[in-house]
Design a protein around this motif. Sequence first.
Motif, PDB file in Angstrom:
ATOM      1  N   LEU A  14      25.920 -14.887  18.792  1.00 27.35           N
ATOM      2  CA  LEU A  14      24.191 -14.117  18.530  1.00 27.35           C
ATOM      3  C   LEU A  14      22.993 -15.429  18.926  1.00 27.35           C
ATOM      4  CD1 LEU A  14      25.987 -12.129  18.219  1.00 27.35           C
ATOM      5  CD2 LEU A  14      24.192 -11.129  16.688  1.00 27.35           C
ATOM      6  N   SER A  15      22.455 -15.178  19.689  1.00 29.29           N
ATOM      7  CA  SER A  15      21.300 -15.992  20.118  1.00 29.29           C
ATOM      8  C   SER A  15      20.198 -14.968  20.417  1.00 29.29           C
ATOM      9  CB  SER A  15      21.407 -16.885  21.447  1.00 29.29           C
ATOM     10  OG  SER A  15      20.571 -17.620  21.856  1.00 29.29           O
ATOM     11  N   SER A  16      18.919 -15.597  19.999  1.00 29.01           N
ATOM     12  CA  SER A  16      17.415 -15.487  20.395  1.00 29.01           C
ATOM     13  C   SER A  16      16.862 -15.533  21.451  1.00 29.01           C
ATOM     14  CB  SER A  16      16.460 -15.232  19.585  1.00 29.01           C
ATOM     15  OG  SER A  16      16.011 -16.868  19.142  1.00 29.01           O
ATOM     16  N   ILE A  17      16.379 -15.447  22.217  1.00 33.33           N
ATOM     17  CA  ILE A  17      15.360 -16.037  23.525  1.00 33.33           C
ATOM     18  C   ILE A  17      14.153 -16.258  23.756  1.00 33.33           C
ATOM     19  CG2 ILE A  17      15.251 -15.522  25.874  1.00 33.33           C
ATOM     20  CD1 ILE A  17      17.264 -13.811  26.631  1.00 33.33           C
ATOM     21  N   LYS A  18      14.064 -15.629  22.281  1.00 29.26           N
ATOM     22  CA  LYS A  18      12.470 -16.178  21.678  1.00 29.26           C
ATOM     23  C   LYS A  18      12.441 -15.466  20.303  1.00 29.26           C
ATOM     24  CE  LYS A  18       8.966 -15.097  25.477  1.00 29.26           C
ATOM     25  NZ  LYS A  18       7.958 -13.941  26.344  1.00 29.26           N
TER      26      LYS A  18
ATOM     27  N   PHE B  54      22.504 -11.194  22.669  1.00 23.60           N
ATOM     28  CA  PHE B  54      20.897 -12.096  23.462  1.00 23.60           C
ATOM     29  C   PHE B  54      20.120 -10.719  22.653  1.00 23.60           C
ATOM     30  CE2 PHE B  54      21.831 -13.513  27.583  1.00 23.60           C
ATOM     31  CZ  PHE B  54      22.420 -14.805  27.124  1.00 23.60           C
ATOM     32  N   ASN B  55      19.970 -11.326  21.194  1.00 24.46           N
ATOM     33  CA  ASN B  55      19.006 -10.820  20.015  1.00 24.46           C
ATOM     34  C   ASN B  55      17.587 -10.075  20.260  1.00 24.46           C
ATOM     35  OD1 ASN B  55      20.040  -9.097  18.378  1.00 24.46           O
ATOM     36  ND2 ASN B  55      19.857 -11.181  16.528  1.00 24.46           N
ATOM     37  N   LYS B  56      16.539  -9.552  19.857  1.00 26.76           N
ATOM     38  CA  LYS B  56      15.122  -9.575  19.985  1.00 26.76           C
ATOM     39  C   LYS B  56      15.077  -8.884  21.649  1.00 26.76           C
ATOM     40  CE  LYS B  56      15.268 -12.716  15.884  1.00 26.76           C
ATOM     41  NZ  LYS B  56      14.524 -14.371  15.427  1.00 26.76           N
TER      42      LYS B  56
ATOM     43  N   PHE C 256      22.028  -6.548  24.400  1.00 23.17           N
ATOM     44  CA  PHE C 256      20.605  -7.442  24.493  1.00 23.17           C
ATOM     45  C   PHE C 256      20.481  -6.621  23.251  1.00 23.17           C
ATOM     46  CE2 PHE C 256      20.096  -8.515  28.997  1.00 23.17           C
ATOM     47  CZ  PHE C 256      20.170 -10.115  28.501  1.00 23.17           C
ATOM     48  N   ASN C 257      19.576  -6.548  22.504  1.00 23.33           N
ATOM     49  CA  ASN C 257      20.415  -6.368  21.044  1.00 23.33           C
ATOM     50  C   ASN C 257      18.102  -6.317  20.347  1.00 23.33           C
ATOM     51  OD1 ASN C 257      21.491  -4.375  18.600  1.00 23.33           O
ATOM     52  ND2 ASN C 257      20.548  -6.194  17.793  1.00 23.33           N
ATOM     53  N   SER C 258      18.157  -5.132  19.547  1.00 26.32           N
ATOM     54  CA  SER C 258      16.728  -5.390  18.703  1.00 26.32           C
ATOM     55  C   SER C 258      17.094  -4.446  18.200  1.00 26.32           C
ATOM     56  CB  SER C 258      15.816  -5.038  19.515  1.00 26.32           C
ATOM     57  OG  SER C 258      14.679  -5.306  19.373  1.00 26.32           O
ATOM     58  N   ASN C 259      16.691  -5.433  16.786  1.00 29.10           N
ATOM     59  CA  ASN C 259      16.871  -4.862  15.332  1.00 29.10           C
ATOM     60  C   ASN C 259      15.596  -3.894  14.937  1.00 29.10           C
ATOM     61  OD1 ASN C 259      19.439  -5.922  14.544  1.00 29.10           O
ATOM     62  ND2 ASN C 259      18.796  -7.444  14.691  1.00 29.10           N
ATOM     63  N   GLN C 260      14.887  -4.018  16.102  1.00 28.03           N
ATOM     64  CA  GLN C 260      12.845  -2.991  15.589  1.00 28.03           C
ATOM     65  C   GLN C 260      13.728  -2.025  16.410  1.00 28.03           C
ATOM     66  OE1 GLN C 260      10.778  -4.880  13.816  1.00 28.03           O
ATOM     67  NE2 GLN C 260      11.918  -6.584  14.412  1.00 28.03           N
ATOM     68  N   ASN C 261      13.999  -1.434  16.814  1.00 27.62           N
ATOM     69  CA  ASN C 261      14.774  -0.259  16.597  1.00 27.62           C
ATOM     70  C   ASN C 261      15.635   0.285  16.324  1.00 27.62           C
ATOM     71  OD1 ASN C 261      14.282  -0.552  19.809  1.00 27.62           O
ATOM     72  ND2 ASN C 261      15.992  -1.758  20.439  1.00 27.62           N
ATOM     73  N   THR C 262      15.269   1.953  16.064  1.00 29.53           N
ATOM     74  CA  THR C 262      15.564   2.597  14.915  1.00 29.53           C
ATOM     75  C   THR C 262      17.153   3.062  15.094  1.00 29.53           C
ATOM     76  OG1 THR C 262      14.503   4.459  15.970  1.00 29.53           O
ATOM     77  CG2 THR C 262      13.153   3.467  13.793  1.00 29.53           C
ATOM     78  N   ASP C 263      17.175   3.562  16.218  1.00 29.32           N
ATOM     79  CA  ASP C 263      18.751   3.709  16.359  1.00 29.32           C
ATOM     80  C   ASP C 263      19.906   2.454  16.428  1.00 29.32           C
ATOM     81  OD1 ASP C 263      17.900   5.733  16.553  1.00 29.32           O
ATOM     82  OD2 ASP C 263      17.830   6.087  19.035  1.00 29.32           O
TER      83      ASP C 263
ATOM     84  N   GLY D 231      18.986 -13.949  14.189  1.00 32.97           N
ATOM     85  CA  GLY D 231      19.233 -12.880  13.302  1.00 32.97           C
ATOM     86  C   GLY D 231      21.036 -12.180  13.139  1.00 32.97           C
ATOM     87  N   LYS D 232      21.301 -13.125  12.820  1.00 35.53           N
ATOM     88  CA  LYS D 232      23.052 -12.450  13.338  1.00 35.53           C
ATOM     89  C   LYS D 232      23.307 -11.005  11.493  1.00 35.53           C
ATOM     90  CE  LYS D 232      24.827 -17.017  12.422  1.00 35.53           C
ATOM     91  NZ  LYS D 232      23.586 -17.424  12.308  1.00 35.53           N
ATOM     92  N   SER D 233      22.752 -11.335  10.583  1.00 31.47           N
ATOM     93  CA  SER D 233      22.913 -11.267   9.275  1.00 31.47           C
ATOM     94  C   SER D 233      21.788  -9.784   8.933  1.00 31.47           C
ATOM     95  CB  SER D 233      22.815 -12.375   7.743  1.00 31.47           C
ATOM     96  OG  SER D 233      23.409 -12.915   7.778  1.00 31.47           O
ATOM     97  N   SER D 234      20.858  -9.918   9.711  1.00 31.42           N
ATOM     98  CA  SER D 234      20.295  -8.819  10.063  1.00 31.42           C
ATOM     99  C   SER D 234      20.606  -7.649  11.399  1.00 31.42           C
ATOM    100  CB  SER D 234      18.571  -9.145  10.620  1.00 31.42           C
ATOM    101  OG  SER D 234      18.035  -9.585   9.955  1.00 31.42           O
ATOM    102  N   THR D 235      21.201  -8.137  11.599  1.00 34.79           N
ATOM    103  CA  THR D 235      22.617  -7.404  12.993  1.00 34.79           C
ATOM    104  C   THR D 235      23.093  -6.492  12.500  1.00 34.79           C
ATOM    105  OG1 THR D 235      21.166  -8.545  14.678  1.00 34.79           O
ATOM    106  CG2 THR D 235      23.032  -7.403  15.484  1.00 34.79           C
TER     107      THR D 235
END
Length: 292
Positions: free
Chosen positions: A81-85, A112-114, A139-146, A169-173
């Motif tokens: 897991l890595s963020s780009i920004k 790729f998180n966020k 690609f993943n975003s933890n801001q999405n509700t789904d 954002g590993k643990s948050s994911t």
Amino acid sequence: MSDKTGVITKIQRELFYVSVGNEVYPSKAKGNFRNKKITPVVGDKVDIHIENGLGFILNIHPRSVLLHRPEVSNVDKCFVLSSIKSPNINLMLLDKFLIMIEKNNLDCVIVFNKCDLLTEDEMQSYSDIYRNIGYKVIFNSNQNTDVNNKLLNEFKNHISCVIGPSGAGKSSTLKKLFPNEDFVSGKISDKTQRGKQTTRHIEIKRVDEDTYVLDTPGFSSFDLSFLDDKSEIKKNFIEFKANSDKCKFNNCDHINEPKCEIKKLVEKGVISKSRYDNYLEIVEEYEKFRRY
């Protein structure tokens, strides 16, 4: 008093927590392991002797896999897991992770998180580097509700290790994917762009009958001590391995040799220049590491 066989699911404060069926026994390693310079790690199958609820590790079973940084054994899949920004991506760190994963013949998923912080062009550019050489990229975003079901399904029926830099954002994911489990998460410092809190111990969690997940501490550097030989670097760049038989020399290092197919493919844009530049830096780092 009795002897049992179980799996180390957590290491914390010099105690090894061994899961045996529905029971977990805090355990200590016998002194002979230190004498043999063997350290039990999370994922190890072990034999323990139990006295008054405390276990003593007698034996470590042979390992199918032993990963370095984090040290975990017997996993069959690795998620990077890595963020780009926020924080910005570190491709060097990512490529080092991939060398370790390839060396251990593990299935790999790059996450790729966020992605809510990214443009379509940014996502495409990073996706192209790794998808084009055969890696699965999500690609993943933890801001999405789904819940990201595509990512969730990748964990099914595997013993998976989740690794990556601090603040990715590993643990948050994992908390979002597996809400019934207690994965630790932290916030990003605006000043340092690194995690204020990160996972401080390594623990494997049984999230369903055939699915186990290890969350691991975040970090910002990664040494090369897991390598036995310099040649393992080029062997575990998968796009090099696929094309090196066309080089003039069988033992080509893809650096100064003439008629090198890998350098030709870099010039043509077939092989990512960022990957090749990281390869050169990793080789140089390894040579310095071995020298000292």
